[in-house]
Write a protein that holds these residues in place. Sequence first.
Motif, PDB file in Angstrom:
ATOM      1  N   TYR A 172       0.829  -1.198   0.000  1.00  9.27           N
ATOM      2  CA  TYR A 172       0.000   0.000   0.000  1.00  9.27           C
ATOM      3  C   TYR A 172       0.871   1.259   0.000  1.00  9.27           C
ATOM      4  O   TYR A 172       1.695   1.469   0.885  1.00  9.27           O
ATOM      5  CB  TYR A 172      -0.905  -0.014   1.229  1.00  9.27           C
ATOM      6  N   GLU A 173       0.707   2.063  -1.049  1.00  7.74           N
ATOM      7  CA  GLU A 173       1.480   3.305  -1.226  1.00  7.74           C
ATOM      8  C   GLU A 173       2.972   3.052  -1.402  1.00  7.74           C
ATOM      9  O   GLU A 173       3.775   3.964  -1.272  1.00  7.74           O
ATOM     10  CB  GLU A 173       1.247   4.247  -0.035  1.00  7.74           C
ATOM     11  N   GLN A 174       3.361   1.791  -1.692  1.00  9.25           N
ATOM     12  CA  GLN A 174       4.778   1.463  -1.855  1.00  9.25           C
ATOM     13  C   GLN A 174       5.022   0.615  -3.102  1.00  9.25           C
ATOM     14  O   GLN A 174       5.991  -0.124  -3.171  1.00  9.25           O
ATOM     15  CB  GLN A 174       5.295   0.713  -0.620  1.00  9.25           C
ATOM     16  N   MET A 175       4.129   0.725  -4.070  1.00 11.86           N
ATOM     17  CA  MET A 175       4.268  -0.055  -5.298  1.00 11.86           C
ATOM     18  C   MET A 175       5.413   0.470  -6.153  1.00 11.86           C
ATOM     19  O   MET A 175       5.502   1.666  -6.429  1.00 11.86           O
ATOM     20  CB  MET A 175       2.972   0.002  -6.101  1.00 11.86           C
ATOM     21  N   THR A 176       6.282  -0.424  -6.589  1.00  9.28           N
ATOM     22  CA  THR A 176       7.337  -0.057  -7.528  1.00  9.28           C
ATOM     23  C   THR A 176       6.858  -0.316  -8.951  1.00  9.28           C
ATOM     24  O   THR A 176       5.796  -0.914  -9.173  1.00  9.28           O
ATOM     25  CB  THR A 176       8.594  -0.898  -7.268  1.00  9.28           C
ATOM     26  N   ARG A 177       7.652   0.108  -9.922  1.00 12.70           N
ATOM     27  CA  ARG A 177       7.314  -0.152 -11.323  1.00 12.70           C
ATOM     28  C   ARG A 177       7.258  -1.651 -11.594  1.00 12.70           C
ATOM     29  O   ARG A 177       6.404  -2.140 -12.327  1.00 12.70           O
ATOM     30  CB  ARG A 177       8.343   0.515 -12.226  1.00 12.70           C
ATOM     31  N   GLU A 178       8.183  -2.404 -10.960  1.00 14.62           N
ATOM     32  CA  GLU A 178       8.200  -3.854 -11.141  1.00 14.62           C
ATOM     33  C   GLU A 178       6.958  -4.500 -10.538  1.00 14.62           C
ATOM     34  O   GLU A 178       6.379  -5.419 -11.119  1.00 14.62           O
ATOM     35  CB  GLU A 178       9.461  -4.441 -10.499  1.00 14.62           C
ATOM     36  N   ALA A 185       4.039  -3.086 -10.180  1.00 14.54           N
ATOM     37  CA  ALA A 185       2.921  -2.721 -11.046  1.00 14.54           C
ATOM     38  C   ALA A 185       2.878  -3.620 -12.282  1.00 14.54           C
ATOM     39  O   ALA A 185       1.794  -3.992 -12.752  1.00 14.54           O
ATOM     40  CB  ALA A 185       3.016  -1.255 -11.449  1.00 14.54           C
ATOM     41  N   ALA A 186       4.056  -3.972 -12.797  1.00 15.83           N
ATOM     42  CA  ALA A 186       4.114  -4.843 -13.977  1.00 15.83           C
ATOM     43  C   ALA A 186       3.562  -6.225 -13.651  1.00 15.83           C
ATOM     44  O   ALA A 186       2.862  -6.841 -14.472  1.00 15.83           O
ATOM     45  CB  ALA A 186       5.554  -4.949 -14.473  1.00 15.83           C
ATOM     46  N   GLN A 187       3.870  -6.739 -12.448  1.00 19.76           N
ATOM     47  CA  GLN A 187       3.334  -8.037 -12.035  1.00 19.76           C
ATOM     48  C   GLN A 187       1.811  -7.977 -11.920  1.00 19.76           C
ATOM     49  O   GLN A 187       1.098  -8.911 -12.302  1.00 19.76           O
ATOM     50  CB  GLN A 187       3.934  -8.445 -10.682  1.00 19.76           C
ATOM     51  N   LEU A 188       1.314  -6.862 -11.415  1.00 17.68           N
ATOM     52  CA  LEU A 188      -0.127  -6.678 -11.274  1.00 17.68           C
ATOM     53  C   LEU A 188      -0.806  -6.648 -12.641  1.00 17.68           C
ATOM     54  O   LEU A 188      -1.853  -7.280 -12.851  1.00 17.68           O
ATOM     55  CB  LEU A 188      -0.399  -5.391 -10.513  1.00 17.68           C
ATOM     56  N   ALA A 192     -13.024  -1.673   0.220  1.00 18.80           N
ATOM     57  CA  ALA A 192     -13.966  -0.740  -0.393  1.00 18.80           C
ATOM     58  C   ALA A 192     -13.727  -0.553  -1.878  1.00 18.80           C
ATOM     59  O   ALA A 192     -14.617  -0.179  -2.623  1.00 18.80           O
ATOM     60  CB  ALA A 192     -13.893   0.609   0.325  1.00 18.80           C
ATOM     61  N   VAL A 193     -12.479  -0.759  -2.332  1.00 18.94           N
ATOM     62  CA  VAL A 193     -12.135  -0.600  -3.746  1.00 18.94           C
ATOM     63  C   VAL A 193     -11.849  -1.975  -4.323  1.00 18.94           C
ATOM     64  O   VAL A 193     -10.946  -2.662  -3.877  1.00 18.94           O
ATOM     65  CB  VAL A 193     -10.903   0.320  -3.924  1.00 18.94           C
ATOM     66  N   SER A 194     -12.627  -2.388  -5.321  1.00 16.89           N
ATOM     67  CA  SER A 194     -12.504  -3.750  -5.824  1.00 16.89           C
ATOM     68  C   SER A 194     -11.405  -3.918  -6.867  1.00 16.89           C
ATOM     69  O   SER A 194     -10.964  -5.033  -7.110  1.00 16.89           O
ATOM     70  CB  SER A 194     -13.844  -4.210  -6.413  1.00 16.89           C
ATOM     71  N   GLU A 195     -10.963  -2.833  -7.490  1.00 14.33           N
ATOM     72  CA  GLU A 195      -9.916  -2.943  -8.523  1.00 14.33           C
ATOM     73  C   GLU A 195      -8.565  -3.076  -7.822  1.00 14.33           C
ATOM     74  O   GLU A 195      -8.206  -2.239  -6.991  1.00 14.33           O
ATOM     75  CB  GLU A 195      -9.955  -1.707  -9.426  1.00 14.33           C
ATOM     76  N   PRO A 196      -7.795  -4.155  -8.110  1.00 13.58           N
ATOM     77  CA  PRO A 196      -6.560  -4.411  -7.364  1.00 13.58           C
ATOM     78  C   PRO A 196      -5.576  -3.242  -7.327  1.00 13.58           C
ATOM     79  O   PRO A 196      -5.013  -2.937  -6.277  1.00 13.58           O
ATOM     80  CB  PRO A 196      -5.958  -5.624  -8.079  1.00 13.58           C
ATOM     81  N   GLY A 197      -5.377  -2.587  -8.453  1.00 15.01           N
ATOM     82  CA  GLY A 197      -4.425  -1.473  -8.481  1.00 15.01           C
ATOM     83  C   GLY A 197      -4.861  -0.319  -7.603  1.00 15.01           C
ATOM     84  O   GLY A 197      -4.065   0.247  -6.846  1.00 15.01           O
ATOM     85  N   LEU A 198      -6.136   0.031  -7.673  1.00  8.80           N
ATOM     86  CA  LEU A 198      -6.649   1.138  -6.864  1.00  8.80           C
ATOM     87  C   LEU A 198      -6.628   0.813  -5.382  1.00  8.80           C
ATOM     88  O   LEU A 198      -6.491   1.710  -4.538  1.00  8.80           O
ATOM     89  CB  LEU A 198      -8.071   1.498  -7.288  1.00  8.80           C
ATOM     90  N   SER A 199      -6.763  -0.472  -5.045  1.00  7.08           N
ATOM     91  CA  SER A 199      -6.778  -0.854  -3.633  1.00  7.08           C
ATOM     92  C   SER A 199      -5.422  -0.633  -2.973  1.00  7.08           C
ATOM     93  O   SER A 199      -5.321  -0.655  -1.744  1.00  7.08           O
ATOM     94  CB  SER A 199      -7.186  -2.324  -3.481  1.00  7.08           C
TER      95      SER A 199
END
Length: 259
Positions: A134-140, A142-145, A164-171
Amino acid sequence: MVRYLKDRGTYVLFNTNGTVLNERNGRALIDAELDELRVSLDAANARSYLAVRGKNYFNRILRNVRAFRELQEREGKDRPRVSAWLTGLKETIGELPEFVRVAAEIGVKEVYLQRLVFFEHDAIGHARPDQALYEQMTREDAAQLEEATALARSFGITFSASGAVSEPGLSLKRQTSSSPWSMCRRPWTVMYFTANGRALPCCIAPFSQRGYEHYTLGDATQQTLQDIWNGARYRAFREDLLSDHPPTACASCGLRWSL
């Protein structure tokens, strides 16, 4: 217990690690008309499962879930809905695409990325701030996601997130609200109970604050559900959640982890 609730028109789900999901128990869940079965798998291979869970049960769980899904297919049963859950950790985010493949192989049609809730101090196991996405996603990361999302789509699997947020990236991103905890609807929609009857506002509270006395809202061994739900402690908890000074157990939701 499931049958008791279903006879009263309740939607029933529960989480399981899948270790005792044998044919007898599986048939019992189907016969009781359980609505949803959430399998906390948390890894895409036996090595990672052992590191995260401390037990060598990974292959056993896969066999159990695969056999249960095959039983459902043979007998034309679409309930309970079966889903696989992975807690988002820095250590295992790289396995997310493979986790989707594992779900497909065992016949599971829903995959969820679960929030990591951790203690700031005296952390237990992997529930540490440095493992949070949470709030610590790297570019790598994000690519896995993105790869997992594409794979899920190709397999016809629903890929979502908890909360509350169902979209994995937004969560995994903080919302713009200055009081994100106020978006939580759990104290108005669901009730959580421990095995000894404590009524809790959610299943996350014990991990966000130590001490059940801080968020126990009733006692099912001494009170009716209606009395608990409409009682003074529940009403006060809801009121505080909507304020700028939420209960301590809720104050980190949306700030240190997703809702």
